[in-house]
Motif scaffolding. Structure first.
Motif, mmCIF file in Angstrom:
data_model
loop_
_atom_site.group_PDB
_atom_site.id
_atom_site.type_symbol
_atom_site.label_atom_id
_atom_site.label_comp_id
_atom_site.label_asym_id
_atom_site.label_seq_id
_atom_site.Cartn_x
_atom_site.Cartn_y
_atom_site.Cartn_z
ATOM 1 N N TYR A 89 0.858 -1.185 0.000
ATOM 2 C CA TYR A 89 0.000 0.000 0.000
ATOM 3 C C TYR A 89 0.893 1.232 0.000
ATOM 4 N N VAL A 91 1.066 5.074 0.104
ATOM 5 C CA VAL A 91 0.558 6.430 0.302
ATOM 6 C C VAL A 91 1.694 7.363 0.706
ATOM 7 N N THR A 92 2.416 6.995 1.767
ATOM 8 C CA THR A 92 3.372 7.895 2.407
ATOM 9 C C THR A 92 4.512 8.301 1.469
ATOM 10 N N GLY A 146 3.380 12.225 5.493
ATOM 11 C CA GLY A 146 2.952 10.983 6.134
ATOM 12 C C GLY A 146 1.585 11.187 6.757
ATOM 13 N N SER A 147 1.560 11.912 7.884
ATOM 14 C CA SER A 147 0.269 12.192 8.540
ATOM 15 C C SER A 147 -0.647 12.969 7.602
ATOM 16 N N PHE A 154 8.706 4.338 3.206
ATOM 17 C CA PHE A 154 8.244 3.534 4.357
ATOM 18 C C PHE A 154 7.166 2.533 3.940
ATOM 19 N N ILE A 155 7.283 1.945 2.777
ATOM 20 C CA ILE A 155 6.220 1.063 2.297
ATOM 21 C C ILE A 155 6.480 -0.376 2.761
ATOM 22 N N THR A 156 5.560 -0.865 3.586
ATOM 23 C CA THR A 156 5.705 -2.214 4.142
ATOM 24 C C THR A 156 5.552 -3.249 3.032
ATOM 25 N N ILE A 193 6.286 0.939 16.812
ATOM 26 C CA ILE A 193 5.708 1.287 15.509
ATOM 27 C C ILE A 193 4.180 1.396 15.539
ATOM 28 N N ILE A 223 2.862 4.702 15.470
ATOM 29 C CA ILE A 223 3.260 5.531 14.320
ATOM 30 C C ILE A 223 2.499 5.161 13.047
ATOM 31 N N TYR A 224 2.549 3.861 12.644
ATOM 32 C CA TYR A 224 1.944 3.587 11.321
ATOM 33 C C TYR A 224 0.418 3.490 11.384
ATOM 34 N N GLU A 225 -0.195 3.587 10.219
ATOM 35 C CA GLU A 225 -1.664 3.630 10.114
ATOM 36 C C GLU A 225 -2.246 4.847 10.838
ATOM 37 N N THR A 237 -0.573 8.146 13.325
ATOM 38 C CA THR A 237 0.082 8.168 14.649
ATOM 39 C C THR A 237 -0.971 8.313 15.762
ATOM 40 N N GLN A 250 -1.150 10.678 17.789
ATOM 41 C CA GLN A 250 -1.624 12.076 17.790
ATOM 42 C C GLN A 250 -2.727 12.250 16.731
ATOM 43 N N ASN A 295 -6.621 13.542 16.932
ATOM 44 C CA ASN A 295 -7.198 14.599 16.082
ATOM 45 C C ASN A 295 -8.510 14.125 15.455
HETATM 46 C C1 FAD Z 1 7.803 0.665 9.684
HETATM 47 C C2 FAD Z 1 6.838 1.533 8.941
HETATM 48 C C3 FAD Z 1 5.963 0.962 8.034
HETATM 49 C C4 FAD Z 1 5.074 1.759 7.308
HETATM 50 N N1 FAD Z 1 4.277 1.197 6.335
HETATM 51 C C5 FAD Z 1 3.581 2.001 5.494
HETATM 52 C C6 FAD Z 1 2.904 1.460 4.332
HETATM 53 O O1 FAD Z 1 2.874 0.241 4.120
HETATM 54 N N2 FAD Z 1 2.293 2.317 3.477
HETATM 55 C C7 FAD Z 1 2.283 3.663 3.685
HETATM 56 O O2 FAD Z 1 1.725 4.379 2.867
HETATM 57 N N3 FAD Z 1 2.907 4.208 4.767
HETATM 58 C C8 FAD Z 1 3.555 3.425 5.662
HETATM 59 N N4 FAD Z 1 4.217 3.951 6.746
HETATM 60 C C9 FAD Z 1 4.169 5.395 6.964
HETATM 61 C C10 FAD Z 1 3.415 5.796 8.206
HETATM 62 O O3 FAD Z 1 2.033 5.650 8.029
HETATM 63 C C11 FAD Z 1 3.835 7.246 8.541
HETATM 64 O O4 FAD Z 1 5.194 7.185 8.980
HETATM 65 C C12 FAD Z 1 2.968 7.875 9.585
HETATM 66 O O5 FAD Z 1 1.679 8.111 9.084
HETATM 67 C C13 FAD Z 1 3.552 9.194 10.099
HETATM 68 O O6 FAD Z 1 3.950 10.029 9.053
HETATM 69 P P1 FAD Z 1 5.411 10.692 9.071
HETATM 70 O O7 FAD Z 1 6.379 9.622 9.344
HETATM 71 O O8 FAD Z 1 5.558 11.483 7.842
HETATM 72 O O9 FAD Z 1 5.392 11.642 10.332
HETATM 73 P P2 FAD Z 1 4.888 13.165 10.340
HETATM 74 O O10 FAD Z 1 3.566 13.260 9.684
HETATM 75 O O11 FAD Z 1 5.987 14.029 9.860
HETATM 76 O O12 FAD Z 1 4.709 13.401 11.916
HETATM 77 C C14 FAD Z 1 5.802 13.646 12.782
HETATM 78 C C15 FAD Z 1 5.243 13.845 14.194
HETATM 79 O O13 FAD Z 1 4.336 14.966 14.207
HETATM 80 C C16 FAD Z 1 3.057 14.561 14.644
HETATM 81 N N5 FAD Z 1 2.041 15.276 13.861
HETATM 82 C C17 FAD Z 1 2.009 15.473 12.516
HETATM 83 N N6 FAD Z 1 0.917 16.155 12.175
HETATM 84 C C18 FAD Z 1 0.229 16.386 13.316
HETATM 85 C C19 FAD Z 1 -0.992 17.025 13.639
HETATM 86 N N7 FAD Z 1 -1.763 17.554 12.678
HETATM 87 N N8 FAD Z 1 -1.384 17.087 14.928
HETATM 88 C C20 FAD Z 1 -0.623 16.524 15.910
HETATM 89 N N9 FAD Z 1 0.545 15.904 15.674
HETATM 90 C C21 FAD Z 1 0.944 15.823 14.405
HETATM 91 C C22 FAD Z 1 2.991 13.049 14.394
HETATM 92 O O14 FAD Z 1 2.058 12.418 15.254
HETATM 93 C C23 FAD Z 1 4.432 12.642 14.666
HETATM 94 O O15 FAD Z 1 4.592 12.482 16.057
HETATM 95 C C24 FAD Z 1 5.053 3.163 7.525
HETATM 96 C C25 FAD Z 1 5.933 3.733 8.459
HETATM 97 C C26 FAD Z 1 6.818 2.938 9.141
HETATM 98 C C27 FAD Z 1 7.776 3.607 10.100
#
Ligand code: FAD
Length: 383
Positions: free
Chosen positions: A124, A126-127, A132-133, A157-159, A359, A362-364, A366, A368, A372
């Motif tokens: 999947y 997206v990121t 990410g978020s 970060f695609i699993t 993790i 964080i994933y799916e 965070t 936080q 929200n």
């Molecule tokens: C091991 C692993 C596997 C993953 N697998 C997949 C996958 O298969 N497919 C896929 O698409 N993605 C995948 N991801 C991505 C994952 O979903 C994102 O890492 C996650 O959604 C957070 O996005 P980011 O890392 O960009 O953090 P950021 O969005 O940059 O956030 C950084 C910090 O700020 C906080 N933050 C950001 N915005 C807000 C807000 N509006 N309010 C409060 N706090 C906020 C977050 O909670 C976090 O603590 C994976 C990540 C990892 C580490």
């Protein structure tokens, strides 16, 4: 049924037991090996495929097990008890398949459901490195051309990316329309212009591979668009409603494992002439673990059951995901404390549990972001 009698049907008990046996006999004994080597657990994946565990959410007519989300959650918790790195490697395909299940045509479902049932894996996408978020902040672009689209962009970060043979990918077809201009596509891994980066080294869940996927002038025919142009953001959000209970179940499996290890150890280990659970500080810590595992399980079961009934479940899916993830992390940290110095040593099981737990927050989405969503659900709608 859960929700009325809290009971399981005979079939549900059977599939739960099958997953429990698989976790105890196949996953747990191999978990340390895959954690240490960071190898992809192909031998376990192959056995899981034979049992249909990589195609749990593919309907039977396309060759899968056709489980309900509630049943998937029962299975997911059991597999995660064995090792959440391995269980994530098993479940990543189900996540990659969800956009097709939600928005794909009959032809998509038949073709790609069949491929999963035949042993292929999906991922999947997206990121991105800068989004990410904030899913709407992705930069990947799909430009309309005669007969299809040209995709350019970079996912991270695609699993399961290195092992998957196809991806569900989100890209902008019309950036002006903001999130209403995002679309979903199915992209075969062997399409020209698709490449996968070296897998990342991670804190935990070493058995699950995580890598970037790069799209350079990738031509995708019109038939690979999911639904219609502009549906992408909605599809991604619908995926989360269905995927979050499953992720919560993974956290619960890990937390239950930590609890089981603590109960065993706190009876064996003595200090000051007593088994350590008889020191109230340790006994209460373990009592809190048990309470919170059960509470997380009930929230998660309810959220999955509501999704199965077709009832809006965004808020409770976020309750389940955040509560299960946050408590799994706390329980894993406390488990290391219960084990004392041995808890810090990698030859004891709780050190890995603590690394693997992080993790889930964080994933799916965070923890936080889950809050929200809950705030938006509480305040954003008239009640
Ligand atoms: C091991 C692993 C596997 C993953 N697998 C997949 C996958 O298969 N497919 C896929 O698409 N993605 C995948 N991801 C991505 C994952 O979903 C994102 O890492 C996650 O959604 C957070 O996005 P980011 O890392 O960009 O953090 P950021 O969005 O940059 O956030 C950084 C910090 O700020 C906080 N933050 C950001 N915005 C807000 C807000 N509006 N309010 C409060 N706090 C906020 C977050 O909670 C976090 O603590 C994976 C990540 C990892 C580490």
């Amino acid at each position: 049924m859960i929700g009325t009698s809290f009971g399981l049907t005979d079939e549900q008990r059977e599939i739960q037991q099958l997953a429990r046996d698989f976790a105890r006999n196949e996953i747990a004994p191999a978990a340390e090996h895959f954690d240490k080597t960071h190898e992809f657990p192909w031998p376990i994946i192959k056995k899981a495929q034979e049992l249909g565990l990589t195609s749990m959410n593919v309907p039977e007519q396309y060759g899968g097990l056709g489980l309900s989300l509630f049943e998937e959650v029962l299975v997911g918790e059991e597999l995660a008890w064995g090792c959440t790195g391995v269980s994530t490697a098993i479940s990543a395909t189900g996540l990659g398949w969800l956009p097709i299940l939600i928005a794909g045509s009959e032809a998509h479902k038949e073709a790609y459901g069949g491929r999963i049932a035949d042993g292929e894996l999906a991922a999947y996408c997206v990121t991105e490195p800068e989004a990410g978020s904030n899913v709407a902040g992705i930069k990947t672009n799909a430009r309309k051309v005669d007969g299809g689209y040209i995709i350019n962009g970079r996912k991270t970060f695609i699993t399961g990316a290195p092992e998957a043979s196809f991806y569900t990918v989100f890209a902008y077809t019309d950036r002006e329309k903001k999130h209403k201009g995002m679309s979903g596509f199915i992209v075969d891994r062997d399409t020209e212009g698709v490449s996968v980066t070296k897998p990342f080294d991670k804190l935990g869940q070493h058995a699950s591979s995580t890598a970037g996927v790069i799209f350079e002038d990738v031509f995708i025919p019109d038939e690979k668009l999911l639904g219609s142009e502009g549906m992408g953001f909605l599809i991604a959000m619908k995926v989360f409603d269905k995927s979050r209970p499953g992720t919560a179940a993974g956290a619960i499996g890990l937390a239950q494992r930590a609890l089981d290890e603590c109960i065993r150890y706190a009876k064996e280990r003595e200090s000051f002439g007593k088994q350590i659970f008889q020191h109230q500080a340790i006994g209460h810590m373990i009592a809190d673990m048990a309470m919170n595992v059960e509470a997380a399980r009930l929230l998660t079961h309810k959220s999955a059951w509501l999704v199965d009934q077709g009832t809006p479940a965004t808020k409770i899916a976020s309750f389940a995901k955040a509560f299960s993830a946050d408590h799994a992390m706390k329980i894993a940290v406390d488990a290391v404390q219960v084990f004392g110095g041995y808890g810090f040593m990698s030859e004891y099981p709780v050190e890995k549990l603590m690394r693997d737990a992080k993790i889930f927050q964080i994933y799916e989405g965070t923890s936080q972001i889950q809050r929200n969503i809950i705030v938006r659900e509480l305040f954003g709608k008239s009640r």
